[in-house]
Design a protein around this motif. Structure first.
Motif, PDB file in Angstrom:
ATOM      1  N   GLU A 131       0.837  -1.206   0.000  1.00  0.00           N
ATOM      2  CA  GLU A 131       0.000   0.000   0.000  1.00  0.00           C
ATOM      3  C   GLU A 131       0.867   1.248   0.000  1.00  0.00           C
ATOM      4  O   GLU A 131       0.501   2.264  -0.592  1.00  0.00           O
ATOM      5  CB  GLU A 131      -0.972  -0.010   1.177  1.00  0.00           C
ATOM      6  N   THR A 164       0.744   4.015  -2.854  1.00  0.00           N
ATOM      7  CA  THR A 164       0.639   5.425  -2.492  1.00  0.00           C
ATOM      8  C   THR A 164       1.731   6.244  -3.174  1.00  0.00           C
ATOM      9  O   THR A 164       1.474   7.327  -3.699  1.00  0.00           O
ATOM     10  CB  THR A 164       0.719   5.581  -0.959  1.00  0.00           C
ATOM     11  N   ARG A 174       0.786   6.715  -6.906  1.00  0.00           N
ATOM     12  CA  ARG A 174      -0.276   7.715  -7.121  1.00  0.00           C
ATOM     13  C   ARG A 174       0.224   9.122  -6.839  1.00  0.00           C
ATOM     14  O   ARG A 174      -0.078  10.057  -7.580  1.00  0.00           O
ATOM     15  CB  ARG A 174      -1.510   7.419  -6.258  1.00  0.00           C
ATOM     16  N   ASP A 184      -6.878  11.892  -1.454  1.00  0.00           N
ATOM     17  CA  ASP A 184      -8.287  11.888  -1.867  1.00  0.00           C
ATOM     18  C   ASP A 184      -8.615  10.650  -2.703  1.00  0.00           C
ATOM     19  O   ASP A 184      -9.633   9.993  -2.483  1.00  0.00           O
ATOM     20  CB  ASP A 184      -8.625  13.147  -2.667  1.00  0.00           C
ATOM     21  N   GLU A 185      -7.761  10.330  -3.660  1.00  0.00           N
ATOM     22  CA  GLU A 185      -8.007   9.174  -4.524  1.00  0.00           C
ATOM     23  C   GLU A 185      -7.931   7.859  -3.764  1.00  0.00           C
ATOM     24  O   GLU A 185      -8.651   6.919  -4.074  1.00  0.00           O
ATOM     25  CB  GLU A 185      -7.019   9.151  -5.686  1.00  0.00           C
ATOM     26  N   LEU A 186      -7.033   7.789  -2.787  1.00  0.00           N
ATOM     27  CA  LEU A 186      -6.846   6.545  -2.039  1.00  0.00           C
ATOM     28  C   LEU A 186      -7.801   6.426  -0.852  1.00  0.00           C
ATOM     29  O   LEU A 186      -7.857   5.384  -0.208  1.00  0.00           O
ATOM     30  CB  LEU A 186      -5.396   6.436  -1.560  1.00  0.00           C
ATOM     31  N   GLY A 187      -8.522   7.492  -0.556  1.00  0.00           N
ATOM     32  CA  GLY A 187      -9.487   7.456   0.542  1.00  0.00           C
ATOM     33  C   GLY A 187      -8.845   7.471   1.920  1.00  0.00           C
ATOM     34  O   GLY A 187      -9.369   6.862   2.851  1.00  0.00           O
ATOM     35  N   VAL A 188      -7.706   8.140   2.039  1.00  0.00           N
ATOM     36  CA  VAL A 188      -7.013   8.258   3.315  1.00  0.00           C
ATOM     37  C   VAL A 188      -6.680   9.734   3.541  1.00  0.00           C
ATOM     38  O   VAL A 188      -6.875  10.569   2.656  1.00  0.00           O
ATOM     39  CB  VAL A 188      -5.731   7.401   3.358  1.00  0.00           C
ATOM     40  N   THR A 189      -6.140  10.042   4.701  1.00  0.00           N
ATOM     41  CA  THR A 189      -5.755  11.415   4.986  1.00  0.00           C
ATOM     42  C   THR A 189      -4.395  11.722   4.359  1.00  0.00           C
ATOM     43  O   THR A 189      -3.622  10.816   4.049  1.00  0.00           O
ATOM     44  CB  THR A 189      -5.659  11.664   6.504  1.00  0.00           C
TER      45      THR A 189
END
Length: 94
Positions: A4, A8, A11, A23-28
């Motif tokens: 992951e 990350t 991306r 935003d794309e990965l859905g994390v902070t």
């Protein structure tokens, strides 16, 4: 190596901003920064240079990026290969 964190990194390098990658990965954004920092510790190199506009790849980051993309592609293919819903439907005719 955390896949992951590699995803990350890929991306963030493609988007040029940690916030957009978050935003794309859905994390902070903090999670993205921590993943990349952990990956940099494992590799022993800096992958990004932080700028006012976002992030830019270092020479080491540029060298690692194609291999990181291969890792992400390989992981995605491996997961798809074992998912029951991704297998071809088999019908036996008697």
């Amino acid at each position: 190596m955390d896949t992951e964190a590699v995803r990350t990194f890929v991306r963030a390098s493609e988007l040029g901003q940690l916030g957009h990658a978050a935003d794309e990965l859905g994390v902070t954004q903090q999670a993205v920064s921590k993943r990349i920092a952990a990956l940099e510790r494992v590799l022993g190199v800096r992958l990004f240079t932080r700028t006012a506009r976002g992030v830019e790849l270092t020479l080491d980051g540029q060298a690692f990026l194609p291999h990181a993309r291969n890792i992400v592609t390989g992981v995605d293919r491996a997961v798809t290969a074992v998912r029951p819903d991704s297998r071809a439907l088999r019908i036996d005719v008697l």
